[in-house]
Enzyme design. Structure first.
Site, PDB file in Angstrom:
ATOM      1  N   ASP A   2       0.768  -1.169   0.041  1.00 47.77           N
ATOM      2  CA  ASP A   2      -0.105   0.010  -0.053  1.00 47.77           C
ATOM      3  C   ASP A   2       0.717   1.185   0.038  1.00 47.77           C
ATOM      4  O   ASP A   2       2.079   1.195   0.620  1.00 47.77           O
ATOM      5  CB  ASP A   2      -0.980  -0.096   1.380  1.00 47.77           C
ATOM      6  CG  ASP A   2      -2.015   0.900   1.094  1.00 47.77           C
ATOM      7  OD1 ASP A   2      -2.310   1.333  -0.054  1.00 47.77           O
ATOM      8  OD2 ASP A   2      -2.801   1.053   2.172  1.00 47.77           O
ATOM      9  N   HIS A  19       2.491   3.325  -9.105  1.00 44.11           N
ATOM     10  CA  HIS A  19       2.481   1.709  -9.277  1.00 44.11           C
ATOM     11  C   HIS A  19       3.635   0.987  -9.980  1.00 44.11           C
ATOM     12  O   HIS A  19       4.193   0.060  -9.629  1.00 44.11           O
ATOM     13  CB  HIS A  19       1.175   1.296  -9.856  1.00 44.11           C
ATOM     14  CG  HIS A  19      -0.147   1.779  -9.233  1.00 44.11           C
ATOM     15  ND1 HIS A  19      -0.450   1.439  -8.008  1.00 44.11           N
ATOM     16  CD2 HIS A  19      -1.300   2.339  -9.503  1.00 44.11           C
ATOM     17  CE1 HIS A  19      -1.662   2.020  -7.574  1.00 44.11           C
ATOM     18  NE2 HIS A  19      -2.185   2.402  -8.454  1.00 44.11           N
ATOM     19  N   LEU A 113      12.768 -19.484  -4.261  1.00 47.16           N
ATOM     20  CA  LEU A 113      11.779 -18.728  -3.769  1.00 47.16           C
ATOM     21  C   LEU A 113      10.485 -19.034  -4.406  1.00 47.16           C
ATOM     22  O   LEU A 113      10.532 -18.638  -5.743  1.00 47.16           O
ATOM     23  CB  LEU A 113      12.041 -17.225  -3.543  1.00 47.16           C
ATOM     24  CG  LEU A 113      11.101 -16.166  -2.991  1.00 47.16           C
ATOM     25  CD1 LEU A 113      11.812 -15.343  -1.949  1.00 47.16           C
ATOM     26  CD2 LEU A 113      10.521 -15.444  -4.104  1.00 47.16           C
TER      27      LEU A 113
HETATM   28  C1  FPP Z   1      -1.819  -0.192  -3.084  1.00 43.92           C
HETATM   29  O1  FPP Z   1      -1.729   1.302  -3.063  1.00 43.92           O
HETATM   30  C2  FPP Z   1      -1.393  -0.659  -4.305  1.00 43.92           C
HETATM   31  C3  FPP Z   1      -1.998  -1.264  -5.532  1.00 43.92           C
HETATM   32  C4  FPP Z   1      -3.515  -1.719  -5.479  1.00 43.92           C
HETATM   33  C5  FPP Z   1      -1.233  -2.042  -6.661  1.00 43.92           C
HETATM   34  C6  FPP Z   1      -0.207  -2.798  -6.134  1.00 43.92           C
HETATM   35  C7  FPP Z   1       0.432  -3.466  -7.523  1.00 43.92           C
HETATM   36  C8  FPP Z   1       1.845  -3.269  -7.945  1.00 43.92           C
HETATM   37  C9  FPP Z   1       2.953  -2.594  -6.829  1.00 43.92           C
HETATM   38  C10 FPP Z   1       2.084  -4.036  -9.266  1.00 43.92           C
HETATM   39  C11 FPP Z   1       2.595  -5.281  -8.802  1.00 43.92           C
HETATM   40  C12 FPP Z   1       2.860  -5.919 -10.073  1.00 43.92           C
HETATM   41  C13 FPP Z   1       3.513  -7.276  -9.866  1.00 43.92           C
HETATM   42  C14 FPP Z   1       3.788  -7.864 -11.306  1.00 43.92           C
HETATM   43  C15 FPP Z   1       3.743  -8.152  -8.816  1.00 43.92           C
HETATM   44  P1  FPP Z   1      -2.562   2.454  -3.428  1.00 43.92           P
HETATM   45  O2  FPP Z   1      -2.990   2.895  -4.810  1.00 43.92           O
HETATM   46  O3  FPP Z   1      -3.731   2.147  -2.630  1.00 43.92           O
HETATM   47  O4  FPP Z   1      -1.908   3.595  -2.850  1.00 43.92           O
HETATM   48  P2  FPP Z   1      -2.386   4.680  -1.805  1.00 43.92           P
HETATM   49  O5  FPP Z   1      -2.946   4.147  -0.748  1.00 43.92           O
HETATM   50  O6  FPP Z   1      -1.457   5.883  -1.314  1.00 43.92           O
HETATM   51  O7  FPP Z   1      -3.500   5.399  -2.729  1.00 43.92           O
END
Ligand code: FPP
Length: 225
Positions: A2, A19, A113
């Site tokens: 997050d 992201h 892993l």
């Molecule tokens: C939450 O942060 C994050 C997500 C919903 C997406 C996470 C996805 C990735 C990091 C891509 C991973 C990819 C692979 C291939 C493993 P948020 O958007 O809720 O952040 P905020 O709370 O600051 O708004």
């Protein structure tokens, strides 16, 4: 994982860039886990509820994940990573499904892993799909023990997690591995996911090591990490 959106906002960038940076953080943490002999890592990349986000963010995330597979699959393979994807694949595009299939097939014999990517995943969905699969397989009510149902859960290829880390300062589970975290140790970090690195990982493992794990008993059990 997050905090991607807030990381981008702090830099006056669109959320997508958060992201994107989040993917880089995943790659670094996979290597850090291998270095620390962690054998199983599960990341929450897209929840069953993330469809509620604006459509451009959802399509941006789908594209980003596709790009990440083509960019990093060979490197993950060379690092000895076995990739598994958990979640409901029905709702994602054929292209993404094919990419997941290829990632799983080409890394299936790797042993360093196991990286489980939770995508279109929800803990409640997982429990329901496990029950449905058990019923379809003809399991009788009296045979449906905890051990039996565990075999039908999406993460049946991995042990229950020892440590659960949530970044971004929120202190909730948000429908992640509900079944599997019965005796998992929780660490909540204020660090935004794109900034989560080896220092923060070691801090979380340090906290884990201080925990007294009794699993409902009275004697401390030996820690797994
Ligand atoms: C939450 O942060 C994050 C997500 C919903 C997406 C996470 C996805 C990735 C990091 C891509 C991973 C990819 C692979 C291939 C493993 P948020 O958007 O809720 O952040 P905020 O709370 O600051 O708004």
């Amino acid at each position: 994982m997050d905090g991607n959106g807030r990381w981008a906002k702090k830099r006056f960038l669109p959320r997508f860039f958060g992201h994107k940076q989040g993917v880089e953080a995943v790659v670094k943490i996979v290597q850090a886990c291998i270095d620390r002999e962690v054998e199983f890592l599960t990341v929450f990349a897209f929840s069953s509820e993330n469809w509620k986000r604006p459509s451009d963010e959802v399509s941006g995330l789908m594209g980003l994940v596709l790009a990440a597979v083509s960019r990093y699959l060979a490197r993950m393979g060379a690092m000895g990573v076995r990739i598994r994807v958990i979640g409901d694949r029905e709702a994602v595009s054929v292209k993404l499904r094919q990419a997941w299939d290829e990632a799983e097939a080409s890394t299936q014999h790797n042993t360093k892993l196991t990286l489980s990517v939770a995508f279109n995943y929800g803990g409640r969905w997982d429990i329901v799909q496990a029950c449905q699969s058990a019923i379809k397989a003809g399991v009788q009510p009296a045979e449906l023990t905890e051990a039996c149902l565990s075999e039908y859960m999406a993460l049946s290829h991995a042990p229950d997690p020892d440590l659960f880390i949530r970044t971004g300062g929120e202190m909730r589970i948000s429908n992640f591995l509900l079944w599997q975290v019965a005796y998992t140790e929780f660490v909540f970090s204020d660090c935004l996911w794109p900034e989560f690195g080896e220092v923060q990982l070691d801090a979380a493992i340090g906290l884990f090591r201080q925990r007294d794990r009794r699993f409902g008993g009275t004697a401390p059990a030996l820690a797994g990490v």
